[in-house]
Design an enzyme around this catalytic site. Sequence first.
Site, PDB file in Angstrom:
ATOM      1  N   ASP A 307      31.496 -29.293 -24.870  1.00  0.00           N
ATOM      2  CA  ASP A 307      30.602 -28.523 -24.010  1.00  0.00           C
ATOM      3  C   ASP A 307      30.955 -27.056 -24.218  1.00  0.00           C
ATOM      4  OD1 ASP A 307      28.926 -27.634 -21.771  1.00  0.00           O
ATOM      5  OD2 ASP A 307      28.990 -29.720 -21.121  1.00  0.00           O
ATOM      6  N   HIS A 341      28.849 -26.172 -26.739  1.00  0.00           N
ATOM      7  CA  HIS A 341      27.481 -25.819 -26.333  1.00  0.00           C
ATOM      8  C   HIS A 341      27.290 -24.315 -26.289  1.00  0.00           C
ATOM      9  CE1 HIS A 341      26.633 -29.943 -24.202  1.00  0.00           C
ATOM     10  NE2 HIS A 341      26.972 -30.065 -25.473  1.00  0.00           N
TER      11      HIS A 341
END
Length: 486
Positions: A307, A341
């Site tokens: 992430d 991300h």
Amino acid sequence: MTDLLKRKSIKTLGLLSAGVSLLTVSGCHTLPLSSQSNLADSAKDAEDLVKWQQADQIIAAIKPTQFAAQEFVITAFGAKAEAGNDNTQAIKAAIAACAAAGGGRVIVPAGRFETGAIHLKSNVNLHLHDDAVLSFYTDREHYLPYVMTRWEGVELIGYSPLIYAFQQENIAVTGKGILEGNGSTTAWWPWKGNWERRNWEYDASVDQVQTRKVLFAMAEQGAPVAERQFTENFLRPPFIQPYGCKRVLIEGVTIRNSPFWLINPVLSEDVVIRNVNCVSHGPNSDGCNPESSNRVLIENCLFDTGDDCIALKSGRNNDGRRLATPVQNIVIQDCIMRSGHGGVVMGSEISGGARNIFARRCRMSSPNLARGIRIKTNSVRGGLIENVYIRDIEIGEVRDAIVINFFYEEGDAGNFMPQVNNLHISNLTVQKAQRAFQLRGFERAPISGVTLHHVHFKQVETVGILENIAGIDQLDITLNGKPFSI
């Protein structure tokens, strides 16, 4: 360094001032427009240099940790580096003895030690030997009783983080050993539920949505935090969470396979995270997420995550506005970002705001890096993001280089307008990207207050998305070798 920057800034500003004075007094000549423009650009660069002195001032203001010169080896309290041996109580006893003696280092020697939750106390440095591994259990019973914690920006009484401290001062996790969370397709990560990128067998009975929806609804209704606890709880704990702590150091360790966020200082101040390797590719494996914290330095760290690499946060929706505590005075420098991300991120739980954020000399690159610089929010989150300075960033390969997205998740579905003021990005080089920009403001709240100076996209497939932008201060932007203007 601060003095040197100051001298350079004063010299530059002095020359500019003298030049303007001469033009005014002579009244004989007018500089051509190009020279006037260059003069103005130099003034902007000099002003930017002065702003960056604040980063050094923040670092200098961080109160450092200090520990007594005494050591407490966990094996002296019954810990054994043997498979199947539960060392939770032995580590707890070593920490208690260290704290009672006035503090020092609790030593984890070479070997693999299995354990449950570790709770740090004031003046204790949990220090891992170079060949030490703390291997954390994956059953929920090892993270009981419940503690005061925060999950995705909402306070609750929930599972203990793997390493936790509540309202403690002068604490540390140091050394070159490994913190192994043991998150996997069979442990912790399946609680994420029916995730679009899951590679595990979906089990609805442990889907976090059962707890997440109820928790968020309670927070929106203003339910007291003491009532926010659940018999059936499927919210994965973060790995390291100092909560309401002062003077925190996390240095040298490698953190792997976290159940959830890796490093999550909450409502803490004077935090240093240095030379840490964050390697975890599970769902919500954010590397470092300071929440509503003040004076935080993140430097020389490696992020290879599932992430966001670094995400600055300040609470979700009503709960963030209730506490009204921004994440502020943050310096990020000399870090490496690989998969993730986003590289340097603000949001999405940003309802308490963010201010005085500095990021410099970072390198990012991976085919699996989705975004470089990223702001994500919406009109349900809201939040004022201001005084953000990002410079000297090198991005090798990324999908989207610069992202400001007001349409994250719920989009324009609330009454709390996100706002970005004084976001300065300078000396950014992107070697390869699918899209240069994803800038999406609202028609009723367009993106403004953004400065882009000396930003170069070497090889980009497309400009990207540009929606509802009120104005951007632009200087020396190139796209595929050609001058570009938004």
